[in-house]
Design an enzyme around this catalytic site. Structure first.
Site, mmCIF file in Angstrom:
data_model
loop_
_atom_site.group_PDB
_atom_site.id
_atom_site.type_symbol
_atom_site.label_atom_id
_atom_site.label_comp_id
_atom_site.label_asym_id
_atom_site.label_seq_id
_atom_site.Cartn_x
_atom_site.Cartn_y
_atom_site.Cartn_z
ATOM 1 N N HIS A 42 4.274 -8.462 3.085
ATOM 2 C CA HIS A 42 4.462 -9.453 4.143
ATOM 3 C C HIS A 42 3.089 -9.986 4.539
ATOM 4 C CE1 HIS A 42 8.601 -7.780 5.638
ATOM 5 N NE2 HIS A 42 8.531 -7.845 4.321
ATOM 6 N N GLU B 253 1.486 -10.269 7.389
ATOM 7 C CA GLU B 253 0.686 -9.409 8.265
ATOM 8 C C GLU B 253 0.149 -8.193 7.508
ATOM 9 O OE1 GLU B 253 3.926 -11.406 10.736
ATOM 10 O OE2 GLU B 253 3.871 -10.305 8.847
ATOM 11 N N CYS C 39 7.964 -8.192 11.764
ATOM 12 C CA CYS C 39 9.105 -7.290 11.591
ATOM 13 C C CYS C 39 8.697 -5.879 12.022
ATOM 14 C CB CYS C 39 9.559 -7.299 10.136
ATOM 15 S SG CYS C 39 8.409 -6.471 9.006
ATOM 16 N N CYS D 290 5.779 -4.417 9.845
ATOM 17 C CA CYS D 290 4.489 -5.012 10.167
ATOM 18 C C CYS D 290 4.031 -4.622 11.567
ATOM 19 C CB CYS D 290 4.560 -6.526 10.024
ATOM 20 S SG CYS D 290 4.810 -7.055 8.314
#
Length: 172
Positions: free
Chosen positions: A56, A58, A86, A89
């Site tokens: 992801h 991040e 999320c 993260c």
């Protein structure tokens, strides 16, 4: 307190998220900005293009930041994200030591706008606020901001395909 600079950086993540879609991945992006306001790292979602479920935006920023800077420096930095992080993260962010998070589109808004046509991994939107507020010291969380603008990269990725479940099922 949000500033014009915060709005500029969040808008930058929206443009980066659009470029991420053009590169063949999902519409998420993040940047790390130093205490002096300088861009340190750009992170794009690379989950689809690398076949790595943890890639992801991040997470990609955090993986690059930790070997480069110590905790004392990172706690004075801000991570800007196009969309509220999320749970994965958020957990990684909590361990990073970065002192501030600013995000554009909330998970709640993303789910409200797109949930009718897809089955996300999590059945409901999650907030990053509670876990990050429980830290010592707590992380400053600002967002959502500019949500209407921030929906553009999401629509760019998903509206042309009618939010097909196969493309969106791996969102969260």
């Amino acid at each position: 307190m949000l500033t014009d600079i915060d709005h500029e950086w969040v808008r930058f993540t929206f443009r980066l998220a659009e470029a991420t879609v053009a590169a063949g991945d999902q519409p998420f992006a993040a940047v790390l900005v130093g205490p002096d306001g300088a861009l340190l790292i750009e992170g794009r979602q690379t989950r689809a293009t690398t076949n790595d479920c943890t890639a992801h935006a991040e997470m990609n920023v955090l993986r690059e930041a930790w070997p480069r800077w110590d905790w004392e420096f990172l706690e004075r930095c801000t991570l800007y994200s196009s969309t509220e992080p999320c749970l994965m993260c958020t957990g990684a962010f909590a361990w990073s030591g970065i002192g501030r998070l600013v995000f554009g589109v909330s998970q709640a808004r993303m789910y409200a706008e797109f949930a009718g046509a897809w089955e996300p991994r999590f059945r409901a939107a999650n907030s990053c606020r509670e876990p990050l507020a429980d830290l010592q010291p707590p992380v400053v969380v600002d967002g959502p901001i500019l949500e209407d603008e921030g929906l553009a990269p999401l629509r760019l990725a998903w509206a042309p395909i009618g939010c097909a479940p196969a493309r969106l099922s791996s969102l969260a």
